[in-house]
Motif scaffolding. Structure first.
Motif, short mmCIF file in Angstrom:
data_model
loop_
_atom_site.label_atom_id
_atom_site.label_comp_id
_atom_site.label_asym_id
_atom_site.label_seq_id
_atom_site.Cartn_x
_atom_site.Cartn_y
_atom_site.Cartn_z
N LEU A 1 0.82 -1.21 0.00
CA LEU A 1 0.00 0.00 0.00
C LEU A 1 0.86 1.26 0.00
CD1 LEU A 1 -2.85 -1.02 2.46
CD2 LEU A 1 -3.01 -0.73 -0.01
N VAL A 2 1.96 1.24 0.74
CA VAL A 2 2.86 2.39 0.76
C VAL A 2 3.50 2.59 -0.61
CG1 VAL A 2 5.06 3.25 1.70
CG2 VAL A 2 3.32 2.31 3.23
N VAL A 3 3.89 1.51 -1.25
CA VAL A 3 4.48 1.60 -2.58
C VAL A 3 3.47 2.14 -3.59
CG1 VAL A 3 5.39 0.21 -4.50
CG2 VAL A 3 6.23 -0.17 -2.18
N VAL A 4 2.24 1.66 -3.54
CA VAL A 4 1.20 2.14 -4.47
C VAL A 4 0.90 3.62 -4.22
CG1 VAL A 4 -1.24 1.93 -5.04
CG2 VAL A 4 0.17 -0.11 -4.85
N ALA A 5 0.76 4.02 -2.96
CA ALA A 5 0.49 5.42 -2.64
C ALA A 5 1.64 6.32 -3.11
CB ALA A 5 0.26 5.60 -1.14
N THR A 6 2.88 5.88 -2.91
CA THR A 6 4.04 6.64 -3.36
C THR A 6 4.06 6.76 -4.87
OG1 THR A 6 5.28 5.89 -1.43
CG2 THR A 6 6.55 6.78 -3.26
N ALA A 7 3.74 5.69 -5.57
CA ALA A 7 3.70 5.72 -7.03
C ALA A 7 2.63 6.69 -7.53
CB ALA A 7 3.45 4.32 -7.57
N ILE A 8 1.49 6.72 -6.88
CA ILE A 8 0.42 7.63 -7.29
C ILE A 8 0.84 9.07 -7.08
CG2 ILE A 8 -1.91 8.42 -6.70
CD1 ILE A 8 -2.62 5.46 -6.22
N VAL A 9 1.47 9.37 -5.94
CA VAL A 9 1.93 10.74 -5.67
C VAL A 9 2.99 11.16 -6.68
CG1 VAL A 9 3.18 12.17 -4.01
CG2 VAL A 9 1.31 10.72 -3.23
N LEU A 10 3.93 10.28 -6.97
CA LEU A 10 4.96 10.60 -7.96
C LEU A 10 4.38 10.79 -9.35
CD1 LEU A 10 7.89 8.29 -6.81
CD2 LEU A 10 7.70 10.78 -6.57
N LEU A 11 3.41 9.97 -9.72
CA LEU A 11 2.75 10.12 -11.01
C LEU A 11 2.01 11.46 -11.08
CD1 LEU A 11 2.03 8.78 -13.72
CD2 LEU A 11 0.02 7.81 -12.58
N PHE A 12 1.34 11.83 -10.01
CA PHE A 12 0.66 13.13 -9.94
C PHE A 12 1.66 14.26 -10.11
CE2 PHE A 12 -0.76 16.76 -7.38
CZ PHE A 12 -1.94 17.05 -8.03
N LYS A 13 2.79 14.14 -9.44
CA LYS A 13 3.82 15.18 -9.52
C LYS A 13 4.35 15.33 -10.93
CE LYS A 13 8.36 16.45 -7.89
NZ LYS A 13 9.52 16.11 -7.12
#
Length: 74
Positions: free
Chosen positions: A8-20
């Motif tokens: 879940l942490v990896v998925v959330a981090t990936a989503i934030v980076l993709l948003f950025k």
């Protein structure tokens, strides 16, 4: 269960980076004659953090009012 949390942490981090990465365009924010140009993702993150701060402060204020109205001592 530990691997689920890590996932879940990896998925959330990936989503934030993709948003950025997808929101690198700059916007100009103006207030009281001052203006500042910042990337969209910084504006969104700043507004989110400001909302968390003011929301938690308002909640604490309301809890205090309710406690005082009931006559409870803290």
């Amino acid at each position: 269960m530990r691997y689920v949390y890590i996932g879940l942490v990896v998925v959330a981090t990936a989503i934030v980076l993709l948003f950025k990465v997808q929101n690198l365009t700059a916007v100009t924010v103006s207030l009281l004659g001052m203006s500042m140009t910042i990337p969209v993702f910084l504006l969104v993150i700043g507004i989110y953090l400001l909302g968390m701060l003011t929301g938690s402060s308002l909640l604490a204020l309301l809890r205090g009012w309710i406690r005082n109205a009931r006559g409870d001592s803290a």
